[in-house]
Motif scaffolding. Structure first.
Motif, PDB file in Angstrom:
ATOM      1  N   GLU A 142      12.203 -19.638  -1.444  1.00 46.10           N
ATOM      2  CA  GLU A 142      12.791 -18.257  -2.167  1.00 46.10           C
ATOM      3  C   GLU A 142      12.981 -17.297  -1.657  1.00 46.10           C
ATOM      4  OE1 GLU A 142      12.167 -20.791  -3.733  1.00 46.10           O
ATOM      5  OE2 GLU A 142      13.854 -22.230  -4.784  1.00 46.10           O
ATOM      6  N   ASN A 162      15.131 -16.011   1.899  1.00 46.98           N
ATOM      7  CA  ASN A 162      15.547 -16.097   1.374  1.00 46.98           C
ATOM      8  C   ASN A 162      16.019 -14.589   0.996  1.00 46.98           C
ATOM      9  OD1 ASN A 162      18.765 -16.472   2.244  1.00 46.98           O
ATOM     10  ND2 ASN A 162      19.117 -17.141  -1.032  1.00 46.98           N
ATOM     11  N   LYS A 163      15.225 -14.214   0.490  1.00 53.21           N
ATOM     12  CA  LYS A 163      15.105 -12.551  -0.463  1.00 53.21           C
ATOM     13  C   LYS A 163      14.921 -12.269   1.189  1.00 53.21           C
ATOM     14  CE  LYS A 163      16.184 -13.358  -5.069  1.00 53.21           C
ATOM     15  NZ  LYS A 163      16.940 -13.099  -5.570  1.00 53.21           N
ATOM     16  N   ALA A 222      15.219 -12.731   4.035  1.00 54.25           N
ATOM     17  CA  ALA A 222      16.493 -12.365   4.953  1.00 54.25           C
ATOM     18  C   ALA A 222      17.274 -11.338   4.262  1.00 54.25           C
ATOM     19  CB  ALA A 222      17.069 -13.997   5.104  1.00 54.25           C
ATOM     20  N   GLU A 223      17.935 -11.407   2.507  1.00 55.80           N
ATOM     21  CA  GLU A 223      19.166 -10.721   2.380  1.00 55.80           C
ATOM     22  C   GLU A 223      18.757  -9.134   2.699  1.00 55.80           C
ATOM     23  OE1 GLU A 223      19.344 -11.673  -2.069  1.00 55.80           O
ATOM     24  OE2 GLU A 223      20.069 -13.630  -1.377  1.00 55.80           O
ATOM     25  N   LYS A 233      19.245  -7.762   6.027  1.00 58.36           N
ATOM     26  CA  LYS A 233      21.545  -7.817   6.385  1.00 58.36           C
ATOM     27  C   LYS A 233      21.303  -9.201   7.304  1.00 58.36           C
ATOM     28  CE  LYS A 233      22.236  -4.088   3.760  1.00 58.36           C
ATOM     29  NZ  LYS A 233      21.361  -4.035   3.461  1.00 58.36           N
ATOM     30  N   ALA A 234      20.106 -10.600   7.098  1.00 50.54           N
ATOM     31  CA  ALA A 234      21.207 -11.245   7.307  1.00 50.54           C
ATOM     32  C   ALA A 234      20.875 -13.055   7.145  1.00 50.54           C
ATOM     33  CB  ALA A 234      19.428 -11.994   8.530  1.00 50.54           C
ATOM     34  N   LYS A 235      21.661 -13.764   6.974  1.00 50.94           N
ATOM     35  CA  LYS A 235      21.318 -14.803   6.396  1.00 50.94           C
ATOM     36  C   LYS A 235      20.500 -16.104   6.941  1.00 50.94           C
ATOM     37  CE  LYS A 235      26.454 -13.866   4.465  1.00 50.94           C
ATOM     38  NZ  LYS A 235      27.997 -14.498   5.044  1.00 50.94           N
ATOM     39  N   ILE A 236      20.054 -17.085   6.271  1.00 50.49           N
ATOM     40  CA  ILE A 236      19.386 -18.249   6.909  1.00 50.49           C
ATOM     41  C   ILE A 236      20.897 -19.222   6.369  1.00 50.49           C
ATOM     42  CG2 ILE A 236      18.192 -20.373   5.985  1.00 50.49           C
ATOM     43  CD1 ILE A 236      16.158 -17.977   4.510  1.00 50.49           C
ATOM     44  N   LYS A 237      21.439 -19.977   7.888  1.00 48.31           N
ATOM     45  CA  LYS A 237      21.682 -21.468   7.914  1.00 48.31           C
ATOM     46  C   LYS A 237      21.968 -22.027   7.960  1.00 48.31           C
ATOM     47  CE  LYS A 237      25.946 -21.012  10.625  1.00 48.31           C
ATOM     48  NZ  LYS A 237      26.366 -20.488  12.114  1.00 48.31           N
TER      49      LYS A 237
END
Length: 68
Positions: free
Chosen positions: A50, A53-54, A56-57, A60-64
């Motif tokens: 979590e 992920n925050k 990354a947000e 301005k990125a995404k975990i894929k």
């Protein structure tokens, strides 16, 4: 990729320092993060998904996740 490499990628692409990430994370989650506490979590590899992920947000990125 381990959590240390993840943070290094985030920093390289966003230009954010540990201090900036900690401040932004504190604001976004209303939990207390400092440069030292964030750095320690990364070094001990105890950063939660979590939190990653925050971060990354914030960058301005995404975990894929991909399956082959």
């Amino acid at each position: 990729m381990d959590v240390n490499q993840f943070i290094k990628h985030i920093q390289a692409h966003s230009g954010l320092t540990y201090r900036q990430l900690a401040e932004l994370l504190s604001i976004k989650t209303s939990a207390k993060y400092t440069r030292n506490s964030l750095y320690a979590k990364v070094r001990r590899k105890t950063l939660k998904f979590e939190e990653a992920n925050k971060i990354a947000e914030l960058a301005k990125a995404k975990i894929k996740l991909e399956f082959e």
